[in-house]
Write an enzyme that holds these catalytic residues in place. Sequence first.
Site, PDB file in Angstrom:
ATOM      1  N   LYS A   1     -29.325  38.796  30.385  1.00 46.78           N
ATOM      2  CA  LYS A   1     -28.945  39.333  29.110  1.00 46.78           C
ATOM      3  C   LYS A   1     -29.859  39.062  27.997  1.00 46.78           C
ATOM      4  O   LYS A   1     -29.603  38.509  27.015  1.00 46.78           O
ATOM      5  CB  LYS A   1     -27.501  38.728  29.007  1.00 46.78           C
TER       6      LYS A   1
ATOM      7  N   TYR B   1     -23.010  25.999  33.537  1.00 49.06           N
ATOM      8  CA  TYR B   1     -22.061  24.983  34.257  1.00 49.06           C
ATOM      9  C   TYR B   1     -22.309  23.496  34.104  1.00 49.06           C
ATOM     10  O   TYR B   1     -21.628  22.848  34.300  1.00 49.06           O
ATOM     11  CB  TYR B   1     -22.492  25.378  35.822  1.00 49.06           C
TER      12      TYR B   1
ATOM     13  N   ASP C   1     -19.433  37.671  43.660  1.00 48.39           N
ATOM     14  CA  ASP C   1     -17.721  38.271  43.852  1.00 48.39           C
ATOM     15  C   ASP C   1     -17.644  39.788  44.082  1.00 48.39           C
ATOM     16  O   ASP C   1     -17.324  40.416  44.903  1.00 48.39           O
ATOM     17  CB  ASP C   1     -16.669  37.519  42.681  1.00 48.39           C
TER      18      ASP C   1
HETATM   19  C1  IPM Z   1     -18.299  29.777  43.758  1.00 48.83           C
HETATM   20  C2  IPM Z   1     -17.165  29.288  43.114  1.00 48.83           C
HETATM   21  C3  IPM Z   1     -17.121  27.884  42.210  1.00 48.83           C
HETATM   22  C4  IPM Z   1     -18.253  28.514  41.292  1.00 48.83           C
HETATM   23  C5  IPM Z   1     -16.262  27.240  41.503  1.00 48.83           C
HETATM   24  C6  IPM Z   1     -14.870  27.063  42.511  1.00 48.83           C
HETATM   25  C7  IPM Z   1     -16.549  25.836  40.689  1.00 48.83           C
HETATM   26  O1  IPM Z   1     -16.363  30.206  42.421  1.00 48.83           O
HETATM   27  O2  IPM Z   1     -18.758  28.834  44.560  1.00 48.83           O
HETATM   28  O3  IPM Z   1     -18.641  31.038  43.424  1.00 48.83           O
HETATM   29  O4  IPM Z   1     -18.160  29.085  40.100  1.00 48.83           O
HETATM   30  O5  IPM Z   1     -19.490  28.121  41.637  1.00 48.83           O
HETATM   31 MN    MN Z   2     -17.419  32.245  42.582  1.00 48.38          MN
END
Ligand code: IPM
Ligand code: MN
Length: 356
Positions: free
Chosen positions: A186, A141, A246
């Site tokens: 990984k 990131y 998620d």
């Molecule tokens: C999260 C979101 C963020 C991430 C995005 C909106 C930048 O998906 O908080 O999980 O990828 O961290």
């Molecule tokens: Mn996310």
Amino acid sequence: MLKLIYAPGDGIGPEIGSVALKILNYQLDKYGIEYSITPILFGGCAIDAYGTPLSDSDLALIKQSDAVLLGAVGGPKWDSVDASIRPEKGLLKLRKECAAFANFRPAKVYDCLKNASPLKRSIIDRGVDIMIVRELSGGIYFGERSEGDHEAYDTEYYSYAEIERIIIKGFECAMKRRKKLCLVDKANVLASSRLWRKVFDKVASDYPEVETSRMYVDNAAMQLACAPYKFDTVVTSNLFGDILSDEASVITGSIGLLPSASVGEVDIYEPIHGSAPDIAGKNIADPIGMILSVAMLFRYKLNVDAAADEIENAVSAVLEKGLRTADIYDNDSIDTKVKICTTTEIGDAILNELEQ
Ligand code: IPM
Ligand code: MN
């Protein structure tokens, strides 16, 4: 005095935020904690107002505060703005500037919501109670990147120190839970993952009581779907943690239920879901993810576990009574006592439980 910044953001953020604020105020008063709450514009609404998702003056306020309570940011309205000022950029900047490197994302299945899980009852009945400890201020990131029309790259960079501090958080967290910690990486392909393993093994020797395991991320994604009961605490990198959290969340019935705490110099408390622009302004969004983020604030920032427990118990009680927002999918609505409620009704019901 506790200094809080309130950044409801975009979409459903302000709706769930005002409900969460009531609960926050109520518990802070109940426990006699002196505090100030300063609202700011953050995300798309700040782009509209100031041309940037996070203004310098608001960032300065945040840096002098103890924690930020965040709603959600983004929406189609800002999809076409310059990539350098998108709402998501603001979120990443906030995490970096707050040095919020440790992100805790719990996922557990409530007994009364077992039917809302997309997984088979035979799997869910074995119990799901997972904590994903995600590295939040490094990795791909934030690594070096180049964005061209013919080639582009992002870099997964991690220093020893960055890995060590998040792995320590993982072990500390596991010690407070069922004392099982799984490193997800990984390492069969990535050099950075091999460094994670080395650091993990080194730190593990300081926590002999914790049972450790190591799992490749592709396998972990599969195991989460077919045997989530195998996991207790998981520690992983920024990108893998984003994806797996998620996946873990949806097992619980709705991503709308899940909170998070991002801990560092200034903490950030936010639900893990997005701004859901499609349902914004309708008073139907699930406020529970944000309310449980308030509970995490009491637990992680203030060390007032009793206040956190009360909020969590109030949420359970309301769900147990059959009150739900529409996102909590029920694939066999044999449960006749289920009542679909609005955002504010759920908030009031939770407050009502707290008042008893
Ligand atoms: C999260 C979101 C963020 C991430 C995005 C909106 C930048 O998906 O908080 O999980 O990828 O961290
Ligand atoms: Mn996310």
